[in-house]
Design a protein around this motif. Sequence first.
Motif, PDB file in Angstrom:
ATOM      1  N   SER A  27       0.122  -3.408   6.150  1.00 47.28           N
ATOM      2  CA  SER A  27       0.052  -4.543   4.926  1.00 47.28           C
ATOM      3  C   SER A  27      -0.885  -5.459   5.450  1.00 47.28           C
ATOM      4  CB  SER A  27       0.874  -3.972   3.911  1.00 47.28           C
ATOM      5  OG  SER A  27       2.411  -4.194   4.630  1.00 47.28           O
ATOM      6  N   VAL A  28       0.522  -5.990   6.087  1.00 46.42           N
ATOM      7  CA  VAL A  28      -0.216  -7.871   6.070  1.00 46.42           C
ATOM      8  C   VAL A  28      -1.863  -7.869   6.626  1.00 46.42           C
ATOM      9  CG1 VAL A  28       0.724  -9.524   7.797  1.00 46.42           C
ATOM     10  CG2 VAL A  28       2.323  -7.814   7.549  1.00 46.42           C
ATOM     11  N   TYR A  29      -1.816  -7.162   8.084  1.00 44.43           N
ATOM     12  CA  TYR A  29      -3.939  -7.246   8.168  1.00 44.43           C
ATOM     13  C   TYR A  29      -4.720  -6.719   7.483  1.00 44.43           C
ATOM     14  CZ  TYR A  29      -1.560  -7.040  12.684  1.00 44.43           C
ATOM     15  OH  TYR A  29      -1.405  -7.461  13.969  1.00 44.43           O
ATOM     16  N   GLU A  30      -4.494  -6.930   6.401  1.00 44.75           N
ATOM     17  CA  GLU A  30      -5.006  -6.088   4.929  1.00 44.75           C
ATOM     18  C   GLU A  30      -5.203  -7.524   4.207  1.00 44.75           C
ATOM     19  OE1 GLU A  30      -4.931  -3.212   0.585  1.00 44.75           O
ATOM     20  OE2 GLU A  30      -4.534  -2.024   2.583  1.00 44.75           O
ATOM     21  N   GLU A  31      -4.258  -7.463   3.704  1.00 38.91           N
ATOM     22  CA  GLU A  31      -3.962  -8.787   3.156  1.00 38.91           C
ATOM     23  C   GLU A  31      -4.911  -9.770   3.034  1.00 38.91           C
ATOM     24  OE1 GLU A  31      -0.373 -11.225   0.303  1.00 38.91           O
ATOM     25  OE2 GLU A  31       0.374  -9.652   0.849  1.00 38.91           O
ATOM     26  N   GLN A  89     -11.752  -5.593  -3.303  1.00 31.15           N
ATOM     27  CA  GLN A  89     -10.793  -5.239  -3.774  1.00 31.15           C
ATOM     28  C   GLN A  89      -9.899  -4.542  -2.402  1.00 31.15           C
ATOM     29  OE1 GLN A  89     -13.781  -3.182  -5.704  1.00 31.15           O
ATOM     30  NE2 GLN A  89     -13.034  -3.888  -7.750  1.00 31.15           N
ATOM     31  N   SER A  90      -8.404  -4.460  -3.172  1.00 30.99           N
ATOM     32  CA  SER A  90      -7.517  -3.658  -2.036  1.00 30.99           C
ATOM     33  C   SER A  90      -6.493  -2.596  -2.941  1.00 30.99           C
ATOM     34  CB  SER A  90      -6.213  -4.749  -2.480  1.00 30.99           C
ATOM     35  OG  SER A  90      -6.924  -5.705  -0.956  1.00 30.99           O
ATOM     36  N   GLN A  91      -6.669  -1.505  -2.258  1.00 30.49           N
ATOM     37  CA  GLN A  91      -5.837  -0.445  -2.332  1.00 30.49           C
ATOM     38  C   GLN A  91      -6.460   0.382  -3.795  1.00 30.49           C
ATOM     39  OE1 GLN A  91      -3.178   0.859  -1.426  1.00 30.49           O
ATOM     40  NE2 GLN A  91      -3.699  -0.643   0.184  1.00 30.49           N
ATOM     41  N   ILE A  92      -7.741   0.637  -3.935  1.00 28.62           N
ATOM     42  CA  ILE A  92      -8.699   1.054  -4.352  1.00 28.62           C
ATOM     43  C   ILE A  92      -7.887   2.418  -4.837  1.00 28.62           C
ATOM     44  CG2 ILE A  92     -10.915   1.761  -5.730  1.00 28.62           C
ATOM     45  CD1 ILE A  92      -9.708  -1.281  -5.399  1.00 28.62           C
ATOM     46  N   GLY A 131     -19.305  -2.133   1.400  1.00 25.05           N
ATOM     47  CA  GLY A 131     -18.391  -2.108   1.880  1.00 25.05           C
ATOM     48  C   GLY A 131     -17.288  -0.992   2.209  1.00 25.05           C
ATOM     49  N   VAL A 132     -16.834  -0.110   2.925  1.00 25.12           N
ATOM     50  CA  VAL A 132     -15.566   1.254   2.767  1.00 25.12           C
ATOM     51  C   VAL A 132     -14.559  -0.121   4.100  1.00 25.12           C
ATOM     52  CG1 VAL A 132     -13.721   2.742   3.382  1.00 25.12           C
ATOM     53  CG2 VAL A 132     -15.579   2.342   1.801  1.00 25.12           C
ATOM     54  N   VAL A 133     -13.105  -0.435   4.252  1.00 24.42           N
ATOM     55  CA  VAL A 133     -12.448  -1.019   5.209  1.00 24.42           C
ATOM     56  C   VAL A 133     -11.263  -0.194   5.453  1.00 24.42           C
ATOM     57  CG1 VAL A 133     -11.461  -3.230   6.031  1.00 24.42           C
ATOM     58  CG2 VAL A 133     -13.327  -3.123   5.151  1.00 24.42           C
ATOM     59  N   GLU A 134     -11.554   0.497   6.332  1.00 24.46           N
ATOM     60  CA  GLU A 134      -9.896   1.247   6.522  1.00 24.46           C
ATOM     61  C   GLU A 134      -9.016   0.565   7.860  1.00 24.46           C
ATOM     62  OE1 GLU A 134      -6.986   3.865   6.090  1.00 24.46           O
ATOM     63  OE2 GLU A 134      -8.674   3.675   4.264  1.00 24.46           O
ATOM     64  N   ASP A 144      -8.318   0.771   1.306  1.00 22.55           N
ATOM     65  CA  ASP A 144      -7.764   0.402   1.550  1.00 22.55           C
ATOM     66  C   ASP A 144      -8.295  -1.239   1.632  1.00 22.55           C
ATOM     67  OD1 ASP A 144      -5.480   1.378   3.442  1.00 22.55           O
ATOM     68  OD2 ASP A 144      -6.321   1.295   5.283  1.00 22.55           O
ATOM     69  N   LEU A 145      -9.839  -1.759   1.543  1.00 22.26           N
ATOM     70  CA  LEU A 145     -10.345  -2.213   0.930  1.00 22.26           C
ATOM     71  C   LEU A 145     -12.001  -1.970   0.946  1.00 22.26           C
ATOM     72  CD1 LEU A 145     -10.059  -5.656   3.301  1.00 22.26           C
ATOM     73  CD2 LEU A 145      -9.087  -4.862   1.070  1.00 22.26           C
ATOM     74  N   LEU A 146     -12.315  -2.599  -0.335  1.00 22.44           N
ATOM     75  CA  LEU A 146     -13.385  -2.025  -0.514  1.00 22.44           C
ATOM     76  C   LEU A 146     -14.629  -3.326  -1.303  1.00 22.44           C
ATOM     77  CD1 LEU A 146     -16.067   0.152  -1.832  1.00 22.44           C
ATOM     78  CD2 LEU A 146     -14.911  -0.565  -4.144  1.00 22.44           C
TER      79      LEU A 146
END
Length: 126
Positions: free
Chosen positions: A29-33, A47-50, A75-78, A68-70
């Motif tokens: 969650s830290v890296y994602e944010e 956009q987070s947590q779609i 582009g999808v990021v896991e 996780d991220l769009l």
Amino acid sequence: MTDNEISRHIVDCAIEVHRTLGGPGLLESVYEEALAWELRQRGLNAQSQIQVPVSYKGNKLAAPLRLDLLVNGRGVVEVKSTIDYNPIFEAQALTYLRLLDLKLALVVNFGEQYVRNGIHRVVHGL
């Protein structure tokens, strides 16, 4: 912006986040944010947590998946943070691509000593 350009920005931002936060050892969650923040600073829409709806035989299931991220709607990021990488992460990203009818995903594992070794590209329909 093309899918490849989005991908390049995601990789550059992931490297910056990993370097700035001091490498592996933090929660996903830290890296994602931090990654979402870095992408936005570069002018991308992250956009987070779609929520990704899932249907079964035409029936929408109650529990959607969470992406996780769009990035820029394309582009999808896991995001992962593990020392034990599992190819199932790529299968998960491919599932998101299929459900959203998108073409490109990156699985970014911040648990690697060098994050560039933890970036896996997943494509659908290319």
